[in-house]
Design a protein around this motif. Structure first.
Motif, PDB file in Angstrom:
ATOM      1  N   MET A  13      -2.191  -1.222   5.074  1.00  0.00           N
ATOM      2  CA  MET A  13      -1.462  -0.816   3.894  1.00  0.00           C
ATOM      3  C   MET A  13      -0.076  -0.324   4.335  1.00  0.00           C
ATOM      4  SD  MET A  13      -2.720   1.918   1.014  1.00  0.00           S
ATOM      5  CE  MET A  13      -3.879   0.810   0.239  1.00  0.00           C
ATOM      6  N   ASN A  14       0.962  -0.801   3.672  1.00  0.00           N
ATOM      7  CA  ASN A  14       2.313  -0.396   4.065  1.00  0.00           C
ATOM      8  C   ASN A  14       2.781   0.832   3.269  1.00  0.00           C
ATOM      9  OD1 ASN A  14       3.576  -1.171   1.590  1.00  0.00           O
ATOM     10  ND2 ASN A  14       3.643  -3.282   2.260  1.00  0.00           N
ATOM     11  N   SER A  15       3.948   1.344   3.631  1.00  0.00           N
ATOM     12  CA  SER A  15       4.474   2.575   3.022  1.00  0.00           C
ATOM     13  C   SER A  15       4.701   2.444   1.523  1.00  0.00           C
ATOM     14  CB  SER A  15       5.782   2.979   3.702  1.00  0.00           C
ATOM     15  OG  SER A  15       5.561   3.278   5.047  1.00  0.00           O
ATOM     16  N   ILE A  16       5.143   1.282   1.063  1.00  0.00           N
ATOM     17  CA  ILE A  16       5.377   1.087  -0.378  1.00  0.00           C
ATOM     18  C   ILE A  16       4.060   1.168  -1.136  1.00  0.00           C
ATOM     19  CG2 ILE A  16       6.216  -0.536  -2.134  1.00  0.00           C
ATOM     20  CD1 ILE A  16       8.493   0.604  -0.526  1.00  0.00           C
ATOM     21  N   GLU A  17       3.002   0.586  -0.582  1.00  0.00           N
ATOM     22  CA  GLU A  17       1.687   0.647  -1.234  1.00  0.00           C
ATOM     23  C   GLU A  17       1.164   2.082  -1.275  1.00  0.00           C
ATOM     24  OE1 GLU A  17      -0.203  -3.707  -0.165  1.00  0.00           O
ATOM     25  OE2 GLU A  17      -0.032  -2.226   1.440  1.00  0.00           O
ATOM     26  N   ILE A  18       1.363   2.827  -0.193  1.00  0.00           N
ATOM     27  CA  ILE A  18       0.965   4.232  -0.153  1.00  0.00           C
ATOM     28  C   ILE A  18       1.750   5.025  -1.199  1.00  0.00           C
ATOM     29  CG2 ILE A  18       0.974   6.342   1.256  1.00  0.00           C
ATOM     30  CD1 ILE A  18      -1.090   4.459   2.283  1.00  0.00           C
ATOM     31  N   ARG A  19       3.068   4.751  -1.280  1.00  0.00           N
ATOM     32  CA  ARG A  19       3.899   5.444  -2.274  1.00  0.00           C
ATOM     33  C   ARG A  19       3.383   5.177  -3.682  1.00  0.00           C
ATOM     34  NH1 ARG A  19       9.960   3.614  -3.486  1.00  0.00           N
ATOM     35  NH2 ARG A  19       8.783   1.959  -4.467  1.00  0.00           N
ATOM     36  N   THR A  20       2.988   3.938  -3.964  1.00  0.00           N
ATOM     37  CA  THR A  20       2.471   3.582  -5.287  1.00  0.00           C
ATOM     38  C   THR A  20       1.184   4.339  -5.593  1.00  0.00           C
ATOM     39  OG1 THR A  20       3.491   1.406  -5.126  1.00  0.00           O
ATOM     40  CG2 THR A  20       1.738   1.659  -6.754  1.00  0.00           C
ATOM     41  N   LEU A  21       0.286   4.452  -4.610  1.00  0.00           N
ATOM     42  CA  LEU A  21      -0.956   5.201  -4.813  1.00  0.00           C
ATOM     43  C   LEU A  21      -0.680   6.676  -5.094  1.00  0.00           C
ATOM     44  CD1 LEU A  21      -3.224   3.734  -1.999  1.00  0.00           C
ATOM     45  CD2 LEU A  21      -3.489   3.407  -4.460  1.00  0.00           C
ATOM     46  N   ILE A  22       0.225   7.272  -4.333  1.00  0.00           N
ATOM     47  CA  ILE A  22       0.563   8.687  -4.531  1.00  0.00           C
ATOM     48  C   ILE A  22       1.245   8.875  -5.884  1.00  0.00           C
ATOM     49  CG2 ILE A  22       1.996  10.594  -3.683  1.00  0.00           C
ATOM     50  CD1 ILE A  22       1.470   9.453  -0.832  1.00  0.00           C
ATOM     51  N   HIS A  23       2.139   7.983  -6.236  1.00  0.00           N
ATOM     52  CA  HIS A  23       2.851   8.036  -7.525  1.00  0.00           C
ATOM     53  C   HIS A  23       1.850   8.013  -8.675  1.00  0.00           C
ATOM     54  CE1 HIS A  23       5.182   6.321 -10.906  1.00  0.00           C
ATOM     55  NE2 HIS A  23       6.195   6.989 -10.383  1.00  0.00           N
ATOM     56  N   THR A  24       0.877   7.116  -8.602  1.00  0.00           N
ATOM     57  CA  THR A  24      -0.140   6.991  -9.645  1.00  0.00           C
ATOM     58  C   THR A  24      -0.981   8.269  -9.746  1.00  0.00           C
ATOM     59  OG1 THR A  24      -0.232   4.609  -9.305  1.00  0.00           O
ATOM     60  CG2 THR A  24      -2.095   5.596 -10.438  1.00  0.00           C
ATOM     61  N   ALA A  25      -1.377   8.809  -8.605  1.00  0.00           N
ATOM     62  CA  ALA A  25      -2.183  10.033  -8.600  1.00  0.00           C
ATOM     63  C   ALA A  25      -1.404  11.220  -9.171  1.00  0.00           C
ATOM     64  CB  ALA A  25      -2.654  10.340  -7.191  1.00  0.00           C
ATOM     65  N   LEU A  26      -0.140  11.358  -8.791  1.00  0.00           N
ATOM     66  CA  LEU A  26       0.666  12.466  -9.293  1.00  0.00           C
ATOM     67  C   LEU A  26       0.920  12.340 -10.788  1.00  0.00           C
ATOM     68  CD1 LEU A  26       3.252  12.971  -6.411  1.00  0.00           C
ATOM     69  CD2 LEU A  26       1.350  14.467  -7.025  1.00  0.00           C
ATOM     70  N   ASN A  27       1.112  11.120 -11.283  1.00  0.00           N
ATOM     71  CA  ASN A  27       1.305  10.927 -12.720  1.00  0.00           C
ATOM     72  C   ASN A  27       0.062  11.340 -13.503  1.00  0.00           C
ATOM     73  OD1 ASN A  27       3.959  10.125 -13.163  1.00  0.00           O
ATOM     74  ND2 ASN A  27       3.530   8.026 -12.594  1.00  0.00           N
ATOM     75  N   GLY A  28      -1.114  11.249 -12.873  1.00  0.00           N
ATOM     76  CA  GLY A  28      -2.347  11.675 -13.527  1.00  0.00           C
ATOM     77  C   GLY A  28      -2.423  13.181 -13.701  1.00  0.00           C
ATOM     78  N   LYS A  29      -1.570  13.918 -13.021  1.00  0.00           N
ATOM     79  CA  LYS A  29      -1.546  15.382 -13.091  1.00  0.00           C
ATOM     80  C   LYS A  29      -0.344  15.869 -13.904  1.00  0.00           C
ATOM     81  CE  LYS A  29      -3.080  19.400 -11.666  1.00  0.00           C
ATOM     82  NZ  LYS A  29      -3.636  20.164 -12.726  1.00  0.00           N
TER      83      LYS A  29
END
Length: 62
Positions: A1-17
């Motif tokens: 998994m590259n950095s952009i994919e990790i950023r997308t996962l973190i972005h999605t999780a933070l938006n859930g909060k």
């Protein structure tokens, strides 16, 4: 998994909060990656007093 994919996962999780209270996230903005720089997110969240604070989250591979 590259950095952009990790950023997308973190972005999605933070938006859930999302919310306006302490412990919630007001905004999450992915910053455009620049060659040779870490991938970053700009996160705005209220501090315990309710004042919005801006944080830069950097993602880099070790």
């Amino acid at each position: 998994m590259n950095s952009i994919e990790i950023r997308t996962l973190i972005h999605t999780a933070l938006n859930g909060k999302a919310g306006t209270q302490y412990g919630d996230i007001l905004t999450v903005e992915p910053l455009s990656p620049e060659p040779g720089s870490p991938v970053e997110l700009r996160v705005t969240a209220p501090d315990p007093v309710g004042v919005p604070r801006v944080h830069i989250v950097s993602i880099r591979e070790e």
